[in-house]
Design an enzyme around this catalytic site. Sequence first.
Site, PDB file in Angstrom:
ATOM      1  NE  ARG A 125      -2.876  -3.878  -1.358  1.00 15.67           N
ATOM      2  CZ  ARG A 125      -2.404  -4.430  -0.076  1.00 15.67           C
ATOM      3  NH1 ARG A 125      -0.989  -4.799  -0.204  1.00 15.67           N
ATOM      4  NH2 ARG A 125      -3.127  -5.216   0.755  1.00 15.67           N
TER       5      ARG A 125
ATOM      6  CG  HIS B  62      -4.507   0.518  -3.814  1.00 13.89           C
ATOM      7  ND1 HIS B  62      -3.955   0.435  -2.699  1.00 13.89           N
ATOM      8  CD2 HIS B  62      -5.376  -0.589  -3.765  1.00 13.89           C
ATOM      9  CE1 HIS B  62      -4.426  -0.661  -1.905  1.00 13.89           C
ATOM     10  NE2 HIS B  62      -5.649  -1.050  -2.570  1.00 13.89           N
TER      11      HIS B  62
ATOM     12  CE1 TYR C  88      -6.056  -7.623  -6.710  1.00 17.45           C
ATOM     13  CE2 TYR C  88      -6.466  -8.627  -4.659  1.00 17.45           C
ATOM     14  CZ  TYR C  88      -6.014  -7.553  -5.444  1.00 17.45           C
ATOM     15  OH  TYR C  88      -5.645  -6.376  -4.859  1.00 17.45           O
TER      16      TYR C  88
ATOM     17  NE  ARG D 165      -3.449  -2.079   2.958  1.00 20.12           N
ATOM     18  CZ  ARG D 165      -3.325  -3.318   3.518  1.00 20.12           C
ATOM     19  NH1 ARG D 165      -2.160  -3.440   4.296  1.00 20.12           N
ATOM     20  NH2 ARG D 165      -4.247  -4.235   3.722  1.00 20.12           N
TER      21      ARG D 165
ATOM     22  CG  HIS E  83      -6.049  -8.745   1.390  1.00 20.24           C
ATOM     23  ND1 HIS E  83      -6.574  -9.227   0.472  1.00 20.24           N
ATOM     24  CD2 HIS E  83      -5.943  -7.349   1.368  1.00 20.24           C
ATOM     25  CE1 HIS E  83      -6.205  -8.162  -0.561  1.00 20.24           C
ATOM     26  NE2 HIS E  83      -5.949  -7.179   0.008  1.00 20.24           N
TER      27      HIS E  83
END
Length: 300
Positions: free
Chosen positions: A247, A244, A279, A148, A270
Amino acid sequence: MKWETAITNYKNYLRIERSLSDNTIDNYARDLKKLTRYLEQLDKPIDPLQITREDLQEFVYTIAKEVQARSQARVISGLKGFFNYLVFEDYRTDNPIELIESPKIGRKLPDTLSEEEIDALIDAIDLGKPQGERNRAMLETLYSCGLRVTELISLKLSDLYFEEGFINVVGKGDKQRFVPISEHTQKYINIYRNELRNHIDVKPEHVDILFLNRRGRQLTRAMIFTIIKDLAVKAGVKKNISPHTFRHSFATHLLQNGSDLRSIQQMLGHESITTTEIYMHVDRNDLAREMAKFHPRGKE
């Protein structure tokens, strides 16, 4: 109880009890202040302990005309958290917004960059300028480690464990995780450290921060956004990208190349695997190819 007092107490609760980041806390407080401004405009002297479901329903109707469904849902969620806090602390016996439904929103798929686009962005960096080596090292770190933006600018020299092949990342809620870092990225960080950072007059309070501005201070989130936006223009990348995006690309490329979801979850930091599962839906063409390749009926 006045709104100002209640919001201050709530922010302290989020910081101390929930260990949330300053950015998250500020977002919660910003949404509460929207409510207080709305009440002031209507000249309604209602405090947090007296406000009713009807008052909040009117507020929700008002913001629904001004913001998109996703923002509206975020405001409602933030208000629910605030009134749950008041119930938890025995200031109220009920949560007046509990039964107000959030608008239905679809899950937004993250934008990603191809490997070629990432290479183009990095190639657009002017290494002849003093900050060129720093910017290359930062983008390589964003993409190679899936950080991040706040994690990137907070990365410390003492967090680098290059001999072991890891960096220590401090994520949301000050939770730490170890993320693998490739020799490729280590090389560019070392070039920056040895050829640029060593010649900066570092301020005492930022002596352990890895990436610094020209005045020897920690970079801001806004500066990273600006650097990436400028590079996108130079590289001719038309997508609306941000830090982001790197990422998202990190996670997507790992998944496309065979990495398992649990490993990606750990590297991204996460808390829930559900967050990482987004994803799985990024490239539906991959699913079609898998079907055609491996399913008995797909081969027909």
